[in-house]
Design a protein around this motif. Structure first.
Motif, mmCIF file in Angstrom:
data_model
loop_
_atom_site.group_PDB
_atom_site.id
_atom_site.type_symbol
_atom_site.label_atom_id
_atom_site.label_comp_id
_atom_site.label_asym_id
_atom_site.label_seq_id
_atom_site.Cartn_x
_atom_site.Cartn_y
_atom_site.Cartn_z
ATOM 1 N N ALA A 35 0.996 -58.259 38.757
ATOM 2 C CA ALA A 35 0.660 -59.665 38.573
ATOM 3 C C ALA A 35 -0.370 -59.879 37.473
ATOM 4 C CB ALA A 35 0.125 -60.244 39.884
ATOM 5 N N THR A 36 -0.801 -58.812 36.806
ATOM 6 C CA THR A 36 -1.862 -58.951 35.806
ATOM 7 C C THR A 36 -1.348 -59.080 34.381
ATOM 8 O OG1 THR A 36 -2.061 -56.537 35.701
ATOM 9 C CG2 THR A 36 -3.527 -57.716 37.220
ATOM 10 N N LEU A 37 -0.079 -58.762 34.145
ATOM 11 C CA LEU A 37 0.519 -58.863 32.817
ATOM 12 C C LEU A 37 1.830 -59.634 32.906
ATOM 13 C CD1 LEU A 37 0.058 -55.205 31.501
ATOM 14 C CD2 LEU A 37 -1.338 -57.198 30.903
ATOM 15 N N VAL A 38 2.201 -60.289 31.808
ATOM 16 C CA VAL A 38 3.494 -60.970 31.771
ATOM 17 C C VAL A 38 4.595 -59.924 31.822
ATOM 18 C CG1 VAL A 38 5.011 -62.478 30.444
ATOM 19 C CG2 VAL A 38 2.541 -62.888 30.446
ATOM 20 N N ASP A 39 5.533 -60.110 32.737
ATOM 21 C CA ASP A 39 6.635 -59.163 32.918
ATOM 22 C C ASP A 39 7.714 -59.461 31.882
ATOM 23 O OD1 ASP A 39 8.627 -57.486 33.734
ATOM 24 O OD2 ASP A 39 8.860 -58.340 35.748
ATOM 25 N N ARG A 40 7.740 -58.664 30.811
ATOM 26 C CA ARG A 40 8.760 -58.845 29.771
ATOM 27 C C ARG A 40 9.849 -57.793 29.870
ATOM 28 N NH1 ARG A 40 6.880 -62.942 27.030
ATOM 29 N NH2 ARG A 40 4.626 -63.234 26.729
ATOM 30 N N HIS A 41 9.779 -56.992 30.895
ATOM 31 C CA HIS A 41 10.793 -55.951 31.079
ATOM 32 C C HIS A 41 11.931 -56.446 31.958
ATOM 33 C CE1 HIS A 41 12.569 -52.002 31.546
ATOM 34 N NE2 HIS A 41 12.522 -52.145 32.864
ATOM 35 N N ASN A 42 11.601 -57.161 33.017
ATOM 36 C CA ASN A 42 12.606 -57.635 33.961
ATOM 37 C C ASN A 42 13.006 -59.076 33.647
ATOM 38 O OD1 ASN A 42 12.640 -55.282 35.836
ATOM 39 N ND2 ASN A 42 10.497 -55.889 36.166
ATOM 40 N N ALA A 43 14.174 -59.435 34.100
ATOM 41 C CA ALA A 43 14.665 -60.810 34.007
ATOM 42 C C ALA A 43 15.255 -61.197 35.360
ATOM 43 C CB ALA A 43 15.709 -60.958 32.908
ATOM 44 N N LEU A 44 15.193 -62.490 35.666
ATOM 45 C CA LEU A 44 15.674 -62.993 36.939
ATOM 46 C C LEU A 44 16.917 -63.839 36.697
ATOM 47 C CD1 LEU A 44 15.328 -63.626 39.999
ATOM 48 C CD2 LEU A 44 13.849 -65.531 39.317
ATOM 49 N N ALA B 185 26.654 -72.675 36.784
ATOM 50 C CA ALA B 185 25.339 -72.972 37.370
ATOM 51 C C ALA B 185 24.402 -71.771 37.291
ATOM 52 C CB ALA B 185 25.508 -73.416 38.824
ATOM 53 N N ALA B 186 24.747 -70.753 36.479
ATOM 54 C CA ALA B 186 23.949 -69.524 36.398
ATOM 55 C C ALA B 186 22.927 -69.622 35.271
ATOM 56 C CB ALA B 186 24.860 -68.323 36.167
ATOM 57 N N TRP B 187 21.732 -69.060 35.522
ATOM 58 C CA TRP B 187 20.641 -69.068 34.537
ATOM 59 C C TRP B 187 19.943 -67.712 34.551
ATOM 60 C CZ3 TRP B 187 19.045 -73.422 31.597
ATOM 61 C CH2 TRP B 187 19.763 -74.596 31.870
ATOM 62 N N ARG B 188 19.450 -67.330 33.369
ATOM 63 C CA ARG B 188 18.674 -66.099 33.225
ATOM 64 C C ARG B 188 17.256 -66.484 32.839
ATOM 65 N NH1 ARG B 188 17.186 -62.350 29.219
ATOM 66 N NH2 ARG B 188 17.252 -60.166 29.894
ATOM 67 N N LEU B 189 16.279 -66.065 33.658
ATOM 68 C CA LEU B 189 14.876 -66.417 33.447
ATOM 69 C C LEU B 189 14.111 -65.178 33.000
ATOM 70 C CD1 LEU B 189 14.358 -68.524 36.707
ATOM 71 C CD2 LEU B 189 15.329 -69.234 34.514
ATOM 72 N N SER B 190 13.289 -65.340 31.978
ATOM 73 C CA SER B 190 12.536 -64.206 31.454
ATOM 74 C C SER B 190 11.137 -64.668 31.054
ATOM 75 C CB SER B 190 13.264 -63.580 30.253
ATOM 76 O OG SER B 190 13.471 -64.549 29.234
ATOM 77 N N GLY B 191 10.300 -63.700 30.634
ATOM 78 C CA GLY B 191 8.893 -64.001 30.389
ATOM 79 C C GLY B 191 8.238 -64.380 31.709
ATOM 80 N N LEU B 192 8.310 -63.462 32.693
ATOM 81 C CA LEU B 192 7.938 -63.799 34.067
ATOM 82 C C LEU B 192 6.455 -63.551 34.327
ATOM 83 C CD1 LEU B 192 10.987 -62.134 35.873
ATOM 84 C CD2 LEU B 192 10.801 -64.472 34.987
ATOM 85 N N TRP B 193 5.811 -64.515 34.946
ATOM 86 C CA TRP B 193 4.445 -64.370 35.438
ATOM 87 C C TRP B 193 4.562 -64.158 36.942
ATOM 88 C CZ3 TRP B 193 0.278 -67.729 32.618
ATOM 89 C CH2 TRP B 193 0.525 -67.728 31.241
ATOM 90 N N ARG B 194 4.252 -62.975 37.387
ATOM 91 C CA ARG B 194 4.583 -62.539 38.733
ATOM 92 C C ARG B 194 3.437 -62.745 39.724
ATOM 93 N NH1 ARG B 194 8.858 -58.861 38.515
ATOM 94 N NH2 ARG B 194 8.904 -59.197 40.774
ATOM 95 N N GLY B 195 3.813 -62.790 41.010
ATOM 96 C CA GLY B 195 2.854 -62.775 42.098
ATOM 97 C C GLY B 195 1.808 -63.851 42.040
ATOM 98 N N GLU C 274 1.538 -61.457 45.185
ATOM 99 C CA GLU C 274 1.964 -60.184 44.595
ATOM 100 C C GLU C 274 2.519 -59.228 45.637
ATOM 101 O OE1 GLU C 274 -2.105 -59.882 46.044
ATOM 102 O OE2 GLU C 274 -1.203 -61.258 44.602
ATOM 103 N N TRP C 275 2.144 -59.427 46.901
ATOM 104 C CA TRP C 275 2.658 -58.565 47.972
ATOM 105 C C TRP C 275 4.175 -58.675 48.119
ATOM 106 C CZ3 TRP C 275 5.340 -61.017 51.790
ATOM 107 C CH2 TRP C 275 5.152 -62.404 51.889
ATOM 108 N N ALA C 276 4.768 -59.835 47.680
ATOM 109 C CA ALA C 276 6.212 -60.047 47.825
ATOM 110 C C ALA C 276 6.990 -59.657 46.586
ATOM 111 C CB ALA C 276 6.485 -61.515 48.160
ATOM 112 N N ALA C 277 6.318 -59.152 45.530
ATOM 113 C CA ALA C 277 7.012 -58.807 44.297
ATOM 114 C C ALA C 277 8.024 -57.702 44.553
ATOM 115 C CB ALA C 277 6.002 -58.376 43.232
ATOM 116 N N GLY C 278 9.232 -57.911 44.064
ATOM 117 C CA GLY C 278 10.289 -56.917 44.225
ATOM 118 C C GLY C 278 11.004 -56.978 45.544
ATOM 119 N N ALA C 279 10.595 -57.904 46.436
ATOM 120 C CA ALA C 279 11.239 -57.973 47.744
ATOM 121 C C ALA C 279 12.475 -58.850 47.750
ATOM 122 C CB ALA C 279 10.238 -58.491 48.790
ATOM 123 N N ALA C 280 12.626 -59.732 46.738
ATOM 124 C CA ALA C 280 13.756 -60.662 46.714
ATOM 125 C C ALA C 280 15.031 -59.951 46.309
ATOM 126 C CB ALA C 280 13.470 -61.823 45.766
ATOM 127 N N GLY C 281 16.075 -60.179 47.074
ATOM 128 C CA GLY C 281 17.373 -59.593 46.770
ATOM 129 C C GLY C 281 18.419 -60.669 46.565
#
Length: 704
Positions: free
Chosen positions: A487-496, A540-550, A555-562
């Motif tokens: 949660a301390t850096l912008v997540d530019r590796h993953n996309a939602l 209706a599909a979208w790709r979101l990037s430049g993510l600010w996490r947690g 931050e405890w829920a990061a990576g839990a969404a499926g």
């Protein structure tokens, strides 16, 4: 009362559209006269729905028409009272809603079906039969053996409940009025009495119960509303617009079909001089205007004009309570104008008595002259038959026309209701004193207009109304699992990747400054995420990037969404917040949404994350003066902007922590602790808040 009376009067004077105009005017009068006094919430007891005046005419419908109908039965307005909130330091809120039950007569002859229904000009029921809001509705087709409506029977009693046999009517039961400003709306109905177009002659035959054979009047109409003082007036109107005339004994109509008898005009009185007369041109109208109901304009009044060159100022206006398209109405106007102009020429012919079979209404041709004539008069004297003839116009040529600008009420599919319920930390610096449940709802169709919400905290044993959701939220589902990230850096590796409920929903980009200001905040599963870029993938599909996490301590829920987990764009105006009792923490909240999109439920565990502090951060182990210490940094439910750069506000009644090392637990009021001797195991810390403790934060693994 004014609404009902003016609806009835308008229907008599100007047909179904007049009835709708009368209803609107009546509602304005009622609102002015019966304005309720100021009291606890809106109370509309004084605005009871009244039945229409006794004896108001009910039209007989043919084809497909839009009609306002006549109210023939009603109950008093039904008031529903809902109490929400209450408890420690919170007043209860009492809200009132209103409903009405009533019956509306539509036709004095049987009908086949009901199509669209408009309420205050907006669609209440679409062309596909889909309701835009929940409605209990029944149709009585007008059969001679129909039973009384069960609601009317329960209200009036079996002995007093009329079946209204031979009258087609509809019943609305407990129609909610909130959608219409807590008043009864002006309703109009698309009614189909007969499948397909109907002819003028067919209408005449039906209205006269077969006494008049109208087979000769073939002009097709999309629909017709028969009303008036007598059958004669209706027949005269239909004969005029179709160009038909009656036969000699009045038992049939014809408009020029059938045989033509040829006669010889030898002159009158043996002088060989034909007798004819042509009326001056200015005796015929200069123009003919036809008013009609235009199906292309949702059956609103249309107007088509045909004019001729030459002198004269007279204008003929034909008001036809029938459904036509623009071209047919233009053709009818031109045909009427031509027919009247041609009929200025009249002729008198004398024949011997052997032609006595040429009765009024017969068609004749005169040898040596062009055209066809109609026998308008007949007399027999001295074995001589005298016929009065009127020239018949040729069949009209179809004329193209435009109905004008078409502004129709949008008929949008409601689809199914999509519902998400969740608990999350406040997204501002509000300090909650009770857990808060957030509800988001929308529809899979663009016409979704809301749903009523109910809440259960005991697995559905009891339900409590918690308001309504009218504006749809932007929501959907996670399409692919999202990996964990800090949660301390912008997540530019993953996309939602997400799939929204409808293609009409959109997401947008935001620069870093806008994101820092709170833009593009969404809950993904249980993690609050912000995004800088939103790329449409089609549908209706979208790709979101430049993510600010947690965000906000999630931050405890990061990576839990499926895949299939919730996605909701956080917009306070599109969400419902419901305060819960503290006893709800540790349990499950279930929300029921019911509306035109059906009924759907959503459940979520109440963890207390909305009222407990976020877990501490920056845990570390160091040695000071030969003593090992565990240290951490406190966070707060308030002051997320860290405006003073020194410390966040406490936002709790006191500062306290619970440190667990293995099976041992220690409470402290300082953001550090010296582990007891012989401590062994994983060390974690929780901040103790006013309404609950934070989630555990791992510090270190201590070995003895």
């Amino acid at each position: 009362m004014a609404t009902v009376i003016l609806t009835a009067v308008g229907t008599v004077v100007a047909g179904p559209i007049g009835g709708a105009i009368g209803a609107i005017a009546g509602q304005a009068i009622d609102n002015a006269i019966f304005k309720p006094p100021t009291r606890e919430g809106p109370r509309l007891t004084e605005l009871a729905l009244q039945s229409s005046s006794y004896g108001a005419p009910i039209p007989k419908l043919f084809g497909t028409m839009r009609v306002a109908g006549t109210v023939i039965w009603s109950t008093d307005l039904i008031e529903h009272v809902t109490t929400s909130g209450g408890g420690k330091s919170r007043p209860a809120t009492r809200t009132y809603s209103y409903a009405a039950s009533f019956a509306v007569a539509l036709s004095g002859r049987p009908i086949a079906s009901i199509g669209r229904i408009w309420a205050d000009g907006n669609l209440l029921r679409g062309a596909a039969g889909d309701w835009k809001m929940p409605v209990q509705f029944r149709v009585h087709a007008g059969d001679e053996d129909q039973d009384a409506d069960p609601l009317i029977t329960s209200a009036e009693g079996i002995a007093l409940a009329p079946a209204h046999r031979g009258i087609a009517y509809v019943v609305f039961e407990d129609l909610a009025l909130a959608e219409f400003g807590n008043r009864i709306p002006s309703l109009t109905f698309e009614v189909t009495a007969d499948a397909g177009p109907v002819s003028c002659g067919g209408i005449v035959t039906a209205l006269s119960d077969g006494a008049v054979d109208g087979a000769g009047a073939t002009l097709p109409l999309g629909g017709y509303s028969a009303y008036g003082d007598s059958l004669r007036s209706v027949v005269a109107t239909l004969a005029e617009v179709s160009g038909a005339w009656s036969d000699g004994d009045g038992g049939a109509l014809t408009e020029g079909a059938g045989p033509v008898s040829e006669i010889v005009d030898a002159g009158t009185g043996g002088k060989g001089r034909a007798r004819r007369a042509i009326a001056p041109a200015d005796t015929a109208p200069r123009s003919v205007t036809v008013q009609y109901y235009d199906a292309a304009r949702d059956y609103q009044t249309g107007l088509q004009v045909a004019a001729r060159p030459g002198g004269g100022q007279r204008v003929l206006r034909v008001e036809l309570p029938a459904v036509l398209d623009a071209g047919a109405a233009k053709t009818l106007a031109a045909a009427t104008l031509t027919r009247i102009d041609v009929a200025r020429e009249r002729r008198v012919v004398t024949l011997d008595w052997r032609s006595i079979a040429l009765a009024p209404g017969a068609r004749v041709a005169i040898t040596g002259e062009a055209g066809v004539w109609r026998v308008a008069g007949w007399s027999l004297e001295g074995m001589a038959l005298t016929l009065e003839l009127v020239r018949i116009a040729r069949a009209p040529i179809a004329t193209a026309a435009t109905p004008g600008r078409v502004v129709s009420a949008p008929d949008l599919a409601v689809g199914e209701t999509v519902l998400h319920a969740f608990e999350m930390p406040p997204v501002d610096d509000t300090l909650l004193t009770a857990p808060r449940l957030t509800i988001a709802a929308a529809g899979t169709g663009p016409g979704w207009r809301g749903a009523a919400l109910q809440l259960s905290l005991d697995g559905g044993a009891r339900w409590v109304a918690v308001g309504e959701r009218r504006a749809p939220a932007v929501l959907g589902w996670v399409a692919e699992s999202l990996a964990a990230a800090g949660a301390t850096l912008v997540d530019r590796h993953n996309a939602l990747t997400v799939t929204l409920a409808t293609e009409a929903m959109t997401l947008g980009d935001a620069d870093a400054a806008a994101v820092d200001g709170g833009a593009n905040l969404a809950i993904v599963g249980d993690e609050l995420i912000q995004f800088e870029r939103a790329e449409p993938l089609g549908g209706a599909a979208w790709r979101l990037s430049g993510l600010w996490r947690g965000r906000r301590g999630t931050e405890w829920a990061a990576g839990a969404a499926g895949a299939g987990d919730r996605f909701v764009l956080i917009d306070a105006a599109a969400l419902n917040d419901v305060a819960l009792p503290l006893s709800a923490v540790g349990g499950t909240a279930t929300v029921l949404a019911s509306g035109a999109g059906g009924e759907v439920t959503a459940s979520t565990a109440i963890s207390g994350d909305s009222v407990r502090p976020p877990s501490p951060v920056h845990g570390r182990s160091d040695v000071l003066d030969g003593i090992a210490r565990l240290r951490w940094i406190r966070r707060s439910r308030s002051g997320w902007r860290w405006s003073d750069g020194i410390d966040a506000p406490l936002a709790e009644e006191r500062e306290a922590y619970r440190v667990e090392i293995g099976s041992a637990a220690i409470e402290t009021t300082m953001a550090e602790i010296a582990p007891p001797a012989a401590s062994e195991g994983i060390a974690s810390v929780r901040q103790i808040g006013t309404y609950g403790s934070s989630r555990a934060r791992f510090l270190t693994d201590i070995a003895s």
